[in-house]
Motif scaffolding. Sequence first.
Motif, PDB file in Angstrom:
ATOM      1  N   GLY A   1      28.338 -96.575 -28.816  1.00  0.00           N
ATOM      2  CA  GLY A   1      28.878 -97.439 -27.781  1.00  0.00           C
ATOM      3  C   GLY A   1      30.324 -97.808 -28.001  1.00  0.00           C
ATOM      4  N   LYS A   2      30.850 -98.565 -27.056  1.00  0.00           N
ATOM      5  CA  LYS A   2      32.225 -99.040 -27.112  1.00  0.00           C
ATOM      6  C   LYS A   2      32.247-100.537 -26.859  1.00  0.00           C
ATOM      7  CE  LYS A   2      34.319 -94.681 -25.608  1.00  0.00           C
ATOM      8  NZ  LYS A   2      35.286 -94.044 -24.692  1.00  0.00           N
ATOM      9  N   ALA A   3      33.084-101.239 -27.618  1.00  0.00           N
ATOM     10  CA  ALA A   3      33.175-102.689 -27.490  1.00  0.00           C
ATOM     11  C   ALA A   3      33.744-103.064 -26.124  1.00  0.00           C
ATOM     12  CB  ALA A   3      34.041-103.266 -28.594  1.00  0.00           C
ATOM     13  N   ALA A   4      33.124-104.072 -25.522  1.00  0.00           N
ATOM     14  CA  ALA A   4      33.563-104.541 -24.209  1.00  0.00           C
ATOM     15  C   ALA A   4      34.152-105.941 -24.326  1.00  0.00           C
ATOM     16  CB  ALA A   4      32.374-104.559 -23.241  1.00  0.00           C
ATOM     17  N   GLU A   5      35.060-106.264 -23.433  1.00  0.00           N
ATOM     18  CA  GLU A   5      35.604-107.616 -23.376  1.00  0.00           C
ATOM     19  C   GLU A   5      34.611-108.470 -22.596  1.00  0.00           C
ATOM     20  OE1 GLU A   5      39.531-107.675 -21.845  1.00  0.00           O
ATOM     21  OE2 GLU A   5      40.386-106.438 -23.448  1.00  0.00           O
ATOM     22  N   ALA A   6      33.642-108.999 -23.307  1.00  0.00           N
ATOM     23  CA  ALA A   6      32.573-109.762 -22.674  1.00  0.00           C
ATOM     24  C   ALA A   6      32.228-110.953 -23.553  1.00  0.00           C
ATOM     25  CB  ALA A   6      31.348-108.876 -22.472  1.00  0.00           C
TER      26      ALA A   6
END
Length: 250
Positions: A69-74
């Motif tokens: 996965g990829k880190a999200a700005e959440a």
Amino acid sequence: MMALLAMATVAAAEPPETVRFITCPTYRDTDAGRKSGCWLADDRATGRRYDVSAAPSKPDWNHEILVEGKAAEAPDRCGGIVLDPVRTSVLAGTCTRHMLPAEGYPGNRFSLPKRDVAPMAAARAVPPGPYSTRTFRLFFGFDSAFLMYQYDDYLLDRAITWIRAAKPRTIVVTGYAASGPETVSGRAIAEDEEIARDRAERVTEALVRLGIDRGIISVRTDTRPRPVDDPDADGLVEASRRRVDIEARF
């Protein structure tokens, strides 16, 4: 100062790095309403904890998982860095079940996924022509031929809607398996070559059940696939190798 600002701007513009590791999943028992519990995964190599709740297929807390996965700005609603997009593939290795209390984390309120299949009874808009050769793709978990709910079924629905309208002369279904060994979390992993055939046959059967003449379908396999740049792979390069291509020809 200007140089530092420029470096920060470049860093912000760069796409997030893909994380890929093997671990045992943890469930956090939050209560923010229906389906609000969290799935967490600890990368033992870095000590970071990730929130993998956005994966289309959920972990099995009895088994290890491959996380991609990829880190999200959440916002952190579960107690981990949010990965979105993210895939979790259930592996054979066993785990001890581990559940955490809410500990103040609210969890995620239920919302429909971005790839949500309309009921079969609902009319589909007819894709406009003219029609020409086109390839549709479905993506799979590691060493799995399972069609993922609200992911592969969405992609299949889109493909079959177009095929019914276009009426291609032939359809080539190619199943792929990432059988070349890769090292993840210090471990060599590789898909069984036979999974390529299983994936292709499962998709073929789905097409036939949805009304496509089996006589126009041919099945192929490839066990050394290259990644593909497809928006439905969500930029997860290694995961894009695990797929089935449905090529409609005229």
